[in-house]
Design a protein around this motif. Structure first.
Motif, mmCIF file in Angstrom:
data_model
loop_
_atom_site.group_PDB
_atom_site.id
_atom_site.type_symbol
_atom_site.label_atom_id
_atom_site.label_comp_id
_atom_site.label_asym_id
_atom_site.label_seq_id
_atom_site.Cartn_x
_atom_site.Cartn_y
_atom_site.Cartn_z
ATOM 1 N N LYS A 163 -0.835 6.959 1.085
ATOM 2 C CA LYS A 163 0.618 7.149 1.074
ATOM 3 C C LYS A 163 1.376 5.821 1.067
ATOM 4 O O LYS A 163 2.375 5.675 0.357
ATOM 5 N N MET A 164 0.946 4.865 1.874
ATOM 6 C CA MET A 164 1.710 3.628 2.037
ATOM 7 C C MET A 164 1.315 2.564 1.020
ATOM 8 O O MET A 164 2.126 1.721 0.659
ATOM 9 N N VAL A 165 0.054 2.558 0.606
ATOM 10 C CA VAL A 165 -0.427 1.497 -0.277
ATOM 11 C C VAL A 165 -0.835 2.059 -1.645
ATOM 12 O O VAL A 165 -0.814 1.346 -2.646
ATOM 13 N N GLY A 166 -1.190 3.336 -1.689
ATOM 14 C CA GLY A 166 -1.566 3.941 -2.965
ATOM 15 C C GLY A 166 -2.912 3.456 -3.471
ATOM 16 O O GLY A 166 -3.140 3.420 -4.675
ATOM 17 N N VAL A 167 -3.789 3.077 -2.545
ATOM 18 C CA VAL A 167 -5.074 2.551 -3.001
ATOM 19 C C VAL A 167 -6.166 3.623 -2.903
ATOM 20 O O VAL A 167 -6.457 4.145 -1.832
ATOM 21 N N MET A 176 -11.208 -4.434 -5.370
ATOM 22 C CA MET A 176 -10.866 -5.631 -4.587
ATOM 23 C C MET A 176 -12.141 -6.354 -4.126
ATOM 24 O O MET A 176 -12.203 -7.577 -4.136
ATOM 25 N N ARG A 224 -13.540 -8.167 -7.111
ATOM 26 C CA ARG A 224 -12.809 -9.427 -7.358
ATOM 27 C C ARG A 224 -13.289 -10.519 -6.403
ATOM 28 O O ARG A 224 -13.458 -11.666 -6.799
ATOM 29 N N LEU A 272 -13.260 -4.732 3.403
ATOM 30 C CA LEU A 272 -12.112 -3.858 3.623
ATOM 31 C C LEU A 272 -12.684 -2.444 3.521
ATOM 32 O O LEU A 272 -12.884 -1.906 2.432
ATOM 33 N N THR A 311 -9.597 2.319 5.603
ATOM 34 C CA THR A 311 -8.961 1.530 6.664
ATOM 35 C C THR A 311 -7.875 0.658 6.035
ATOM 36 O O THR A 311 -7.818 0.490 4.822
ATOM 37 N N LEU A 312 -7.048 0.081 6.876
ATOM 38 C CA LEU A 312 -5.929 -0.728 6.379
ATOM 39 C C LEU A 312 -6.004 -2.169 6.842
ATOM 40 O O LEU A 312 -5.039 -2.917 6.678
ATOM 41 N N CYS A 313 -7.126 -2.575 7.462
ATOM 42 C CA CYS A 313 -7.267 -3.996 7.733
ATOM 43 C C CYS A 313 -8.732 -4.343 7.983
ATOM 44 O O CYS A 313 -9.532 -3.476 8.326
ATOM 45 N N ALA A 314 -9.043 -5.591 7.765
ATOM 46 C CA ALA A 314 -10.365 -6.122 8.097
ATOM 47 C C ALA A 314 -10.155 -7.291 9.037
ATOM 48 O O ALA A 314 -9.304 -8.146 8.784
#
Lengths: 56, 393
Positions: free
Chosen positions: B136-140, B148, B151, B250, B254-257
């Motif tokens: 919802k917030m990042v669309g990932v 990612m 990369r 990541l 989840t939303l952080c590492a």
């Protein structure tokens, strides 16, 4: 759309949408800053905010 | 703990089956496993099932629903969910039922029906659910996470888009030899590189499809295994691990590492593989082939290193030199992997077990790894939760 993982000086990394970036110019290590902006507006006019990153 | 062997395996092909219920898929896999072992349903004293998380109440009691179809015999039926580690966790629980001496035999089954397209959050919108928030917030999406990581890998090890394409080429060569694979076309590097970008640098043919499927295995104590089969396959290890603090991955959902020093990428998978090696008393140099969780080309390359089959950054060279093909140094995914089957979350780990047993029996036909005596499977999963299994003749 562009999404990236950003390393914050506090030591954590977090993903977010990238704002106002040239997709061809995206590069690992590019400096960005955190901005808060509208994600969407719901049917009742309520505004949802999210964190974004834009080139610094 | 006693020695445990696999004496029966079964599967329902992977695909889309709008005319079947998810229970139909599980029934098919179990009946095949029973036939393979020469057993009847009433011979099974205990069972563990991977549940179908998108399937409401019936799906959440998948095993019990299966028992209602196969016959209610009163046996203990445990329903397990552990994201992509589900089916190997099911296998682990079934192993423990037998190894502990509680029962001489146990059924492990996983069956799943995938939602259309990208996986999304499970259940109702919940702002306290990081998995909901990341969509919802990042669309990932999941391939967004993998892109990612890809990369990062390209920056760190010099992996190129060509390497990502070659992973699909290699998997497709194996899949083409497997009569039970869903996708059997051999892809060329050019065809893969011409497929649409989904999440740059990952292309459509470099990301596994989401599909439906079911797989089952019957384990029993080694003491009595030879009553049922002349080729019992020993469970040398089955291990589970969650992530370590400081893991630079990541992690999916989840939303952080919190990036620490000297913590390996995919620390959950790294740990589950090391735990399996320790339990089996062997090392990666003793393996004859592996089934990796090739959800994307990034996974294919990364897991070769995470499982310790080569040094970090070397998987690209192994792939270039053809060392991951059947007949070479370390065949990776002789089944064709998720690349050739698609992913059915709660069944995938048991599909890997199915391949391990088939290879170790010497029954893999055109895709047989000659002289295979030791095989290993590994899963990748949401939030950092992974499992590994090592089987031997």
């Amino acid at each position: 759309m562009a999404v990236g993982t950003v390393a914050l000086p506090e030591g954590i990394q977090l993903p977010g949408q990238l704002k106002d970036v040239d997709h061809d110019a995206l590069a690992v290590g590019m400096p960005v800053r955190v901005v808060v902006d509208t994600l969407f507006v719901d049917d009742d006019g309520g505004e949802a905010l999210s964190w974004w990153f834009e080139p610094a | 703990m006693r020695d445990v062997a696999v004496i029966g395996i079964g599967m329902h092909p992977w695909g889309r089956f709008p005319d079947k219920t998810f229970v139909d898929l599980g029934v098919h896999a179990v009946r095949e496993a029973l036939d393979d072992a020469g057993l009847k349903w009433t011979d099974i004293p205990a069972a563990v099932a991977g549940l179908y998380a998108w399937g409401s109440t019936t799906g959440l009691s998948a095993g019990t629903s299966l028992a209602a179809r196969l016959g209610e015999t009163g046996i203990p039926f445990t329903n397990v969910f552990n994201m992509s580690a589900t089916a190997t966790s099911v296998f682990r629980s079934a192993y423990q039922v037998v190894a502990s001496g509680e029962e001489d035999m146990c059924l492990a089954v996983g069956f799943d029906v995938s939602p259309e397209g990208f996986f999304g959050p499970i259940g109702k919108p919940d702002p306290t659910d990081t998995d909901y928030l990341r969509f919802k917030m990042v669309g990932v999406t999941n391939p967004g996470y993998w892109a990612m990581e890809a990369r990062k890998r390209m920056e760190l090890h010099g992996t190129t888009e060509r390497h990502l394409a070659l992973a699909k080429v290699a998997a497709s060569q194996h899949g083409s030899l497997n009569p039970r694979a869903l996708y059997r076309k051999v892809f060329t590097e050019e065809e893969v590189l011409a497929s649409p970008l989904v999440a740059d640098p990952l292309r459509l043919y470099e990301i596994c499809a989401t599909r439906d499927g079911a797989a089952a295995a019957i384990v029993c104590s080694m003491d009595v295994a030879r009553r049922y089969t002349s080729t019992p396959i020993r469970v040398a290890a089955v291990a589970l691990a969650s992530a370590l603090h400081g893991d630079p991955t990541l992690k999916l959902g989840t939303l952080c590492a919190s990036v620490g020093e000297d913590v390996p990428l995919l620390s959950d998978s790294y740990t589950s593989a090391r735990r399996a090696y320790e339990m089996a008393g062997i090392g990666p140099e003793d393996l004859d082939f592996v089934e990796v969780p090739d959800n994307s080309s990034w996974h294919y390359l990364q897991y070769i290193e995470t499982m310790g089959l080569c040094e970090p950054g070397e998987a690209d060279h192994m792939l270039e030199k053809g060392e991951t093909l059947i007949g070479a140094r370390m065949p990776v995914c002789p089944s064709g992997g998720a690349s050739s089957f698609g992913e059915a979350v709660s069944a995938q780990g048991l599909l890997q077990i199915y391949e391990l047993v088939t290879q170790l029996r010497g029954a893999a036909g055109a895709r047989q790894v000659e002289g295979a005596r030791v095989g290993m499977s590994q899963t990748y999963g949401q939030l950092g939760n992974a499992s590994a299994a090592i089987l031997t003749v």
